[in-house]
Write an enzyme that holds these catalytic residues in place. Structure first.
Site, PDB file in Angstrom:
ATOM      1  N   LYS A 267       0.843  -1.197   0.000  1.00 29.74           N
ATOM      2  CA  LYS A 267       0.000   0.000   0.000  1.00 29.74           C
ATOM      3  C   LYS A 267       0.879   1.248   0.000  1.00 29.74           C
ATOM      4  CE  LYS A 267      -3.038   2.588   3.145  1.00 29.74           C
ATOM      5  NZ  LYS A 267      -3.691   2.592   4.477  1.00 29.74           N
ATOM      6  N   ASP A 272      -2.409  10.515   3.858  1.00 30.66           N
ATOM      7  CA  ASP A 272      -3.806  10.146   4.025  1.00 30.66           C
ATOM      8  C   ASP A 272      -4.528  11.143   4.925  1.00 30.66           C
ATOM      9  OD1 ASP A 272      -6.225   8.867   4.105  1.00 30.66           O
ATOM     10  OD2 ASP A 272      -5.593   7.363   5.580  1.00 30.66           O
ATOM     11  N   LYS A 279      -9.910  12.864   8.601  1.00 32.33           N
ATOM     12  CA  LYS A 279      -9.420  12.467   9.909  1.00 32.33           C
ATOM     13  C   LYS A 279      -9.376  13.657  10.861  1.00 32.33           C
ATOM     14  CE  LYS A 279      -6.294   8.872   8.140  1.00 32.33           C
ATOM     15  NZ  LYS A 279      -6.823   7.715   8.886  1.00 32.33           N
ATOM     16  N   ASP A 290       1.757   6.348   5.700  1.00 33.19           N
ATOM     17  CA  ASP A 290       0.719   5.415   5.266  1.00 33.19           C
ATOM     18  C   ASP A 290       1.138   4.680   3.996  1.00 33.19           C
ATOM     19  OD1 ASP A 290      -1.680   4.213   5.882  1.00 33.19           O
ATOM     20  OD2 ASP A 290      -2.898   5.630   4.747  1.00 33.19           O
ATOM     21  N   ASP A 349     -12.046   7.010   4.114  1.00 34.76           N
ATOM     22  CA  ASP A 349     -10.834   6.777   4.906  1.00 34.76           C
ATOM     23  C   ASP A 349     -10.448   5.300   4.918  1.00 34.76           C
ATOM     24  OD1 ASP A 349      -8.669   7.511   6.450  1.00 34.76           O
ATOM     25  OD2 ASP A 349      -9.762   7.392   8.349  1.00 34.76           O
ATOM     26  N   GLU A 351      -9.339   3.877   2.315  1.00 34.49           N
ATOM     27  CA  GLU A 351      -8.809   3.982   0.950  1.00 34.49           C
ATOM     28  C   GLU A 351      -7.764   2.936   0.645  1.00 34.49           C
ATOM     29  OE1 GLU A 351      -5.544   5.018   3.144  1.00 34.49           O
ATOM     30  OE2 GLU A 351      -7.580   5.736   3.475  1.00 34.49           O
ATOM     31  N   ARG A 353      -7.634  -0.280   1.198  1.00 36.90           N
ATOM     32  CA  ARG A 353      -8.190  -1.488   0.581  1.00 36.90           C
ATOM     33  C   ARG A 353      -8.713  -1.208  -0.826  1.00 36.90           C
ATOM     34  NH1 ARG A 353     -12.209  -2.115   5.501  1.00 36.90           N
ATOM     35  NH2 ARG A 353     -10.344  -1.171   6.405  1.00 36.90           N
TER      36      ARG A 353
END
Length: 504
Positions: A267, A272, A279, A290, A349, A351, A353
């Site tokens: 990933k 993010d 967030k 991230d 959020d 994102e 996956r």
């Protein structure tokens, strides 16, 4: 720091400091130290120096030798109680010892194999772990500092001294150097701020790794991703001004182009915000790492290239920001993924996956022998397992067991979580094939259950949630505070040992 091997009798050893280990509250020293001391430091036996040293875990005791001694300092290193022995404690203690040498600006440190006599592990393993801990324990990220920069590169040399030959020395030094370079790369990438570490920067770095090691390299921009139907990746990327990059690398030694590859997926969310499901502001700066899954995969490819591993390996790293722009995808949207499956977006959020599902689906064209993905996927994993153990889920028990077995002695711990079919109930959607999140229950499992929809049961697959392990909030010796590079050591060993036709 340069590593050297010196073979010879005790009197031939010379340097700024020599390192010996000890267990806590044991009256007799370890056998190697007991042999060295009478001939090289008889003055130690009659004084209070050794009595003052308790040898608690990572306790250091520096002793200055007489002016005419071949080695001017002795550094005693505590390993704690014998019953609590572990390679992790050994790595921690070794790293702290080498750092003490750096603090004292000692240029040449000696680490005798005699210091390892009486320790409950093979000498070769101890030498390998000592070198690893020494290299990684000295890690610092000073690339962006302009003042108060630590400039000491001491110790310049770590010499492993032995009284006889070390037939394993060339092999393990090559291995340790390669893996440490991979870990350092992963740490550097995860530490760099998001205004430096963009998807384009990741692609440029990956191109450099591929060029150095003769790997095939390709990168998909957003237009090509759209053409390929990567709706999940495109949905996340479309809200950012930074161009998204889907990185593809292939390590394929001569004669292996028809071998079923081991596929690594990471990933790569370079920052993010949470997107429209934004967030909280507190600690949002930590979202720069991230992309640590992609950093780990790229670090692994660096190590694999340096080692010329005789195995076909493909790396996929979807890299993008997740931003709340006017073009950003929204809660309630339905997205068609590369696999053709549709996903109802409940949270933007979630994102990670969304981009990983397209990468897992895209990987199927290579007919993988096995596949592992790594992601800072869920905060729930940190709640469940803390920051020293990664969550491990998948469809293949042998693969997961092998990863646990390989990782534990290397200092990388994985704990399996279940993927029972009934967990999918939480992902059911009224308007699409399924949703991208469930409710608050079993968050790590639900994230993996989502990804499982994109991997055929015939392909051995493991998902590693590194949300906790990617970053150390305190100094752990061979893992300084900050980015850890967790996973590189395990992945390199896994790729080397996995039988592409028979599995584990």
């Amino acid at each position: 720091m340069e590593w050297r091997h010196m073979e010879g009798a005790f009197p031939q050893w010379s340097g700024d400091v020599i390192i010996f280990y000890a267990f806590q509250d044991e009256e007799a020293p370890l056998s190697g130290f007991a042999r060295w001391m009478p001939s090289q430091a008889p003055w130690l036996q009659d004084g209070p120096v050794l009595k003052d040293f308790r040898a608690k875990k990572a306790e250091l005791h520096l002793v200055y030798a007489p002016a005419d001694a071949a080695v001017s300092r002795l550094l005693l290193v505590g390993l704690g109680k014998r019953k609590d022995w572990s390679l992790e404690n050994f790595r921690h203690a070794t790293a702290m010892a080498v750092r003490r040498c750096r603090d004292l600006a000692l240029e040449r440190a000696l680490l005798p194999t005699a210091a390892m006599e009486g320790l409950p592990e093979r000498e070769e393993t101890l030498v390998r772990e000592a070198l690893t801990a020494a290299a990684l324990g000295l890690y610092r990220y000073d690339a962006l500092k302009t003042r108060d920069v630590e400039t000491s590169d001491c110790p310049k040399e770590l010499t492993v001294c032995s009284e006889g030959p070390l037939p394993y020395w060339p092999r393990i030094t090559d291995e340790v150097k390669a893996v440490c370079e991979g870990i350092v790369l992963a740490r550097d990438l995860a530490t760099a701020p998001a205004n430096v570490l963009t998807p384009s920067f990741m692609a440029q770095t990956a191109a450099g790794v591929a060029s150095r090691h003769g790997m095939r390299f390709d990168v998909l921009d957003l237009d090509r991703a759209k053409e390929l139907g990567m709706g999940g990746f495109v949905a996340v990327a479309q809200g950012s001004q930074e161009p998204a990059r889907f990185i593809i690398m292939e390590h394929c030694p001569e004669g292996l182009k028809d071998q079923a590859p081991f596929v690594l997926v990471g990933k790569g969310i370079t920052f993010d915000t949470g997107g429209i499901s934004i967030k909280p502001a507190a600690k949002m700066e930590e979202m720069k790492h991230d992309m640590a899954g992609a950093a780990t995969v790229l670090g692994t490819m660096e190590a694999i290239g340096r080692l010329s591993v005789p195995r076909r390996v493909i790396a996929l790293m979807p890299c993008t920001e997740n931003m709340p722009d006017g073009r950003a995808y929204k809660p309630g949207d339905v997205v068609k993924t590369h696999s053709g499956l549709t996903v109802e977006v409940i949270s933007t959020d979630a994102e990670g996956r969304m981009i990983l599902c397209d990468a897992l689906s895209y990987a199927m064209q290579f007919q993988p022998a096995a596949m592992v993905d790594l992601a800072t996927l869920t905060g729930a994993c940190v709640i469940a397992l803390g920051d020293r153990v990664a969550g491990l889920l998948g469809n293949h028990e042998d693969l997961m067991q092998v990863m646990q077995k390989i990782g534990a002695p290397l200092g990388e711990l994985f704990w399996p979580l279940p993927l029972y079919d009934f967990y999918f109930e939480d992902l059911k959607s009224d308007v699409a094939d399924f949703k991208n999140v469930g409710d608050r229950k079993a968050g790590t499992i639900i994230g993996a259950m989502f990804l499982k929809q994109f991997v055929p049961d015939t392909v051995p697959w493991a998902h590693v949630d590194i949300a906790g392990t990617v970053w150390a909030d305190k100094d752990l010796g061979w893992i300084p505070k900050g980015a850890t590079g967790f996973g590189v050591r395990t992945l390199v060993s896994l790729v080397q040992s996995w039988n592409v036709t028979k599995g584990a």
